[in-house]
Enzyme design. Structure first.
Site, PDB file in Angstrom:
ATOM      1  N   ASP A  97       0.783  -1.240   0.000  1.00 37.92           N
ATOM      2  CA  ASP A  97       0.000   0.000   0.000  1.00 37.92           C
ATOM      3  C   ASP A  97       0.806   1.277   0.000  1.00 37.92           C
ATOM      4  OD1 ASP A  97       1.079   0.034   2.504  1.00 37.92           O
ATOM      5  OD2 ASP A  97      -0.801  -0.144   3.601  1.00 37.92           O
ATOM      6  N   GLU A 119      -0.245  -9.039  -1.334  1.00 39.85           N
ATOM      7  CA  GLU A 119      -0.937  -8.480  -0.163  1.00 39.85           C
ATOM      8  C   GLU A 119      -2.094  -7.577  -0.619  1.00 39.85           C
ATOM      9  OE1 GLU A 119       0.388  -5.472   2.868  1.00 39.85           O
ATOM     10  OE2 GLU A 119       1.048  -7.212   3.971  1.00 39.85           O
ATOM     11  N   GLU A 133      -2.400   5.165   2.684  1.00 40.22           N
ATOM     12  CA  GLU A 133      -2.248   3.756   2.299  1.00 40.22           C
ATOM     13  C   GLU A 133      -3.549   3.101   1.856  1.00 40.22           C
ATOM     14  OE1 GLU A 133      -0.886   5.123   5.016  1.00 40.22           O
ATOM     15  OE2 GLU A 133       1.259   4.976   4.596  1.00 40.22           O
ATOM     16  N   HIS A 210       4.835   5.475  13.375  1.00 42.26           N
ATOM     17  CA  HIS A 210       5.323   6.236  12.216  1.00 42.26           C
ATOM     18  C   HIS A 210       4.228   6.760  11.284  1.00 42.26           C
ATOM     19  CE1 HIS A 210       4.498   3.358   8.968  1.00 42.26           C
ATOM     20  NE2 HIS A 210       4.676   2.427   9.884  1.00 42.26           N
ATOM     21  N   ARG A 212       1.521   8.597   9.071  1.00 41.13           N
ATOM     22  CA  ARG A 212       1.306  10.028   8.815  1.00 41.13           C
ATOM     23  C   ARG A 212       0.108  10.572   9.580  1.00 41.13           C
ATOM     24  NH1 ARG A 212       3.946  12.569   3.897  1.00 41.13           N
ATOM     25  NH2 ARG A 212       5.503  11.020   3.396  1.00 41.13           N
ATOM     26  N   HIS A 243      11.646   5.617  14.035  1.00 40.32           N
ATOM     27  CA  HIS A 243      11.617   5.748  12.572  1.00 40.32           C
ATOM     28  C   HIS A 243      12.470   6.950  12.143  1.00 40.32           C
ATOM     29  CE1 HIS A 243       9.866   6.512   8.572  1.00 40.32           C
ATOM     30  NE2 HIS A 243       9.291   5.325   8.621  1.00 40.32           N
TER      31      HIS A 243
HETATM   32  C1  UD1 Z   1       6.171   4.852   4.136  1.00 40.13           C
HETATM   33  C2  UD1 Z   1       4.830   4.410   3.544  1.00 40.13           C
HETATM   34  C3  UD1 Z   1       4.027   3.687   4.604  1.00 40.13           C
HETATM   35  C4  UD1 Z   1       4.806   2.554   5.234  1.00 40.13           C
HETATM   36  C5  UD1 Z   1       6.127   3.112   5.769  1.00 40.13           C
HETATM   37  C6  UD1 Z   1       6.980   2.027   6.358  1.00 40.13           C
HETATM   38  C7  UD1 Z   1       3.789   5.814   1.846  1.00 40.13           C
HETATM   39  C8  UD1 Z   1       2.935   6.976   1.585  1.00 40.13           C
HETATM   40  N1  UD1 Z   1       4.062   5.552   3.134  1.00 40.13           N
HETATM   41  O1  UD1 Z   1       5.902   5.822   5.139  1.00 40.13           O
HETATM   42  O2  UD1 Z   1       2.886   3.156   3.985  1.00 40.13           O
HETATM   43  O3  UD1 Z   1       4.070   2.038   6.325  1.00 40.13           O
HETATM   44  O4  UD1 Z   1       6.833   3.733   4.683  1.00 40.13           O
HETATM   45  O5  UD1 Z   1       7.997   2.575   7.171  1.00 40.13           O
HETATM   46  O6  UD1 Z   1       4.228   5.176   0.920  1.00 40.13           O
HETATM   47  N2  UD1 Z   1      13.427   8.501   6.052  1.00 40.13           N
HETATM   48  C9  UD1 Z   1      14.820   8.462   6.044  1.00 40.13           C
HETATM   49  N3  UD1 Z   1      15.433   7.268   5.707  1.00 40.13           N
HETATM   50  C10 UD1 Z   1      14.751   6.150   5.422  1.00 40.13           C
HETATM   51  C11 UD1 Z   1      13.335   6.198   5.456  1.00 40.13           C
HETATM   52  C12 UD1 Z   1      12.692   7.381   5.766  1.00 40.13           C
HETATM   53  O7  UD1 Z   1      15.474   9.440   6.321  1.00 40.13           O
HETATM   54  O8  UD1 Z   1      15.364   5.101   5.131  1.00 40.13           O
HETATM   55  C13 UD1 Z   1      12.754   9.793   6.397  1.00 40.13           C
HETATM   56  C14 UD1 Z   1      12.834  10.842   5.285  1.00 40.13           C
HETATM   57  O9  UD1 Z   1      13.026  12.119   5.868  1.00 40.13           O
HETATM   58  C15 UD1 Z   1      11.460  10.769   4.628  1.00 40.13           C
HETATM   59  C16 UD1 Z   1      10.595  10.442   5.824  1.00 40.13           C
HETATM   60  O10 UD1 Z   1      11.367   9.548   6.613  1.00 40.13           O
HETATM   61  O11 UD1 Z   1      11.092  11.977   4.005  1.00 40.13           O
HETATM   62  C17 UD1 Z   1       9.265   9.811   5.502  1.00 40.13           C
HETATM   63  O12 UD1 Z   1       9.414   8.719   4.581  1.00 40.13           O
HETATM   64  P1  UD1 Z   1       8.158   8.268   3.676  1.00 40.13           P
HETATM   65  O13 UD1 Z   1       8.544   7.097   2.855  1.00 40.13           O
HETATM   66  O14 UD1 Z   1       7.596   9.435   2.948  1.00 40.13           O
HETATM   67  O15 UD1 Z   1       7.079   7.905   4.747  1.00 40.13           O
HETATM   68  P2  UD1 Z   1       6.987   6.733   5.805  1.00 40.13           P
HETATM   69  O16 UD1 Z   1       6.322   7.296   7.009  1.00 40.13           O
HETATM   70  O17 UD1 Z   1       8.266   6.002   5.975  1.00 40.13           O
HETATM   71  N1  UDP Z   2      10.877  -3.342  11.468  1.00 37.15           N
HETATM   72  C1  UDP Z   2      12.278  -3.443  11.501  1.00 37.15           C
HETATM   73  N2  UDP Z   2      12.981  -2.583  12.314  1.00 37.15           N
HETATM   74  C2  UDP Z   2      12.372  -1.642  13.080  1.00 37.15           C
HETATM   75  C3  UDP Z   2      10.948  -1.529  13.020  1.00 37.15           C
HETATM   76  C4  UDP Z   2      10.244  -2.397  12.197  1.00 37.15           C
HETATM   77  O1  UDP Z   2      12.865  -4.286  10.837  1.00 37.15           O
HETATM   78  O2  UDP Z   2      13.075  -0.908  13.813  1.00 37.15           O
HETATM   79  C5  UDP Z   2      10.132  -4.257  10.584  1.00 37.15           C
HETATM   80  C6  UDP Z   2       8.968  -5.008  11.203  1.00 37.15           C
HETATM   81  O3  UDP Z   2       9.373  -6.257  11.725  1.00 37.15           O
HETATM   82  C7  UDP Z   2       8.007  -5.177  10.038  1.00 37.15           C
HETATM   83  C8  UDP Z   2       8.245  -3.953   9.212  1.00 37.15           C
HETATM   84  O4  UDP Z   2       9.529  -3.454   9.583  1.00 37.15           O
HETATM   85  O5  UDP Z   2       8.313  -6.321   9.237  1.00 37.15           O
HETATM   86  C9  UDP Z   2       7.167  -2.934   9.469  1.00 37.15           C
HETATM   87  O6  UDP Z   2       7.542  -1.711   8.975  1.00 37.15           O
HETATM   88  P1  UDP Z   2       6.789  -0.372   9.311  1.00 37.15           P
HETATM   89  O7  UDP Z   2       6.171  -0.478  10.662  1.00 37.15           O
HETATM   90  O8  UDP Z   2       7.744   0.729   9.070  1.00 37.15           O
HETATM   91  O9  UDP Z   2       5.687  -0.302   8.148  1.00 37.15           O
HETATM   92  P2  UDP Z   2       4.207  -0.852   7.944  1.00 37.15           P
HETATM   93  O10 UDP Z   2       4.189  -2.317   8.194  1.00 37.15           O
HETATM   94  O11 UDP Z   2       3.328  -0.068   8.850  1.00 37.15           O
HETATM   95  O12 UDP Z   2       3.915  -0.526   6.527  1.00 37.15           O
END
Ligand code: UD1
Ligand code: UDP
Length: 383
Positions: A97, A119, A133, A210, A212, A243
């Protein structure tokens, strides 16, 4: 002739859940696999790719700090379009998603490439929760030619939207395949802080947050509830892998850093994270994937959200949808941590999301789709 499959994904959870499938597809002579990562996440994606020894054929490297949904979507579509046009895969594989999922599927559609959605079919039917999502998943579902629904419930959601039954396969969730490959009873943490926690004699909560829609007041409420829990329960330790989103890092620093029962640590690699989950007493999370993993480890979960697209574990009695009000989170967590009977009601290890054979079923379904076998795989059934 080998069929060409291109996988497109970009975040940590997609990589975790795609990894066991991609490893099998790579070994399979019927298919030529091309891995394209959008790198919507950077560090959090890279560590999963390394753990599962996966290399990307294309890396769009689009992440920016504090990225907006429109900005990241625009960067993905611009870079992905040319790659799909050149590679012309027979099937494009997306997962779940995220924005990488939906924009990946949309770009495939513009190039008239068939789409398989892993999924598929999870629904809250609330447009803004989880945001964005829910709509990413619904819109991907509309575009998909093949739907791998993890559960019967997910299949029902798709059939209610008029998705043809023969396009849907109930496979179980690949997250359980991944989890079973990394959790070990003799696992030793490398992280010094985790080594120092007395899991036997203390109560330990694992917290992740984490989403939004939780940024701002809901997250403040979550942090308030956890702070109150530590004040009331002196033998409680809270581990919070934070996160990398800077908004979450700032707020958690401000509200939680001074509390010596709360440990703010960097996001953990999947291997230690999964094993940490297996060692704690209670999980507090707004994550999707963790709601699926923790029940199969026998860990009660309080879901810090008002809606969940994963009702199976709520029905099975291991997940409680608690929302984001500080009082409710506090009350529920306190009860579970202090009342043994209450705790054991929620700690039964059930596995509504999979049996570790989702990858096998998905590959059989792809074989069936390409006419390599006449036998349709059997549906996964919750025991
Ligand atoms: C994204 C997904 C969410 C998923 C989540 C898993 C969308 C809209 N959201 O949200 O569905 O549950 O990933 O974690 O697709 N950042 C870093 N390094 C990283 C990752 C993130 O610095 O490796 C920071 C950046 O500043 C970035 C911010 O996190 O701008 C948000 O990342 P983003 O992918 O937009 O949103 P997530 O909350 O991670
Ligand atoms: N996870 C990880 N390290 C962390 C937090 C989560 O490896 O510090 C793993 C967790 O086991 C799961 C996945 O990341 O498999 C979930 O990711 P997240 O919660 O970011 O996203 P969502 O599932 O909500 O999309």
């Amino acid at each position: 002739m080998q069929k060409k499959i291109m996988a497109v994904f970009g975040t940590r959870p997609e990589a975790i859940k795609m990894a066991p499938l991609l490893k099998e597809l790579r070994k399979n002579d019927n298919y030529k696999l091309i891995i394209t990562v959008t790198a919507q996440h950077r560090e959090m994606l890279d560590q999963v790719m390394e753990l599962f020894q996966l290399e990307a054929d294309y890396d769009l490297d689009i992440m920016q700090e504090r990225q907006t949904l429109s900005g990241l979507s625009a960067r993905i579509i611009k870079k992905l379009d040319g790659i799909i046009a050149v590679e012309k895969p027979d099937l494009l594989l997306v997962h779940g998603d995220t924005s990488s999922t939906f924009i990946g599927a949309l770009t495939a559609f513009y190039n008239q490439i068939e789409i398989a959605h892993v999924e598929a079919g999870l629904r809250t039917h609330d447009k803004y929760s989880p945001f964005p999502e829910e709509m990413n998943r619904q819109l991907t579902g509309v575009l998909a030619d093949l739907n791998f629904a993890p559960t019967k419930k997910a299949k029902e959601n798709l059939t209610l939207e008029n998705t043809s039954e023969n396009k849907i396969f109930v496979t179980g969730n690949t997250v359980i395949d991944a989890l079973l490959s990394v959790v070990a009873s003799d696992y030793k943490f490398e992280n010094k802080l985790l080594q120092s926690i007395d899991f036997k004699n203390k109560k330990v909560i694992l917290l992740t947050a984490h989403r939004r829609e939780n940024l701002g007041e809901p997250m403040e409420n979550i942090f308030k509830a956890v702070t109150r829990l530590t004040a009331e329960l002196t033998n409680l330790e809270v581990v919070f892998p934070v996160h990398l989103n800077p908004v979450i890092r700032e707020l958690s620093q401000k509200m939680l850093a001074d509390n010596d029962q709360i440990h703010l640590i960097e996001p953990l690699d999947y291997l230690p994270f999964a094993n940490l989950m297996a060692g704690v007493d209670l999980v507090l999370t707004d994550s999707g994937g963790i709601q699926e993993e923790a029940p199969s480890l026998g860990k009660p979960v309080l879901v810090l959200r008002d809606t969940t697209e994963r009702p199976e574990a709520v029905e099975a009695g291991t997940v409680i949808k608690v929302g984001t009000e500080a009082d409710k989170i506090y009350q529920q967590a306190f009860k579970l941590l202090t009342d043994k009977n209450e705790y054991s009601k929620y700690a039964a290890a059930v596995n509504p999301y999979g049996d570790g054979k989702a990858v096998q079923r998905i590959i059989e379904a792809i074989d069936f789709y390409f006419g390599l076998t006449k036998k349709r795989p059997e549906d996964f059934k919750i025991r």
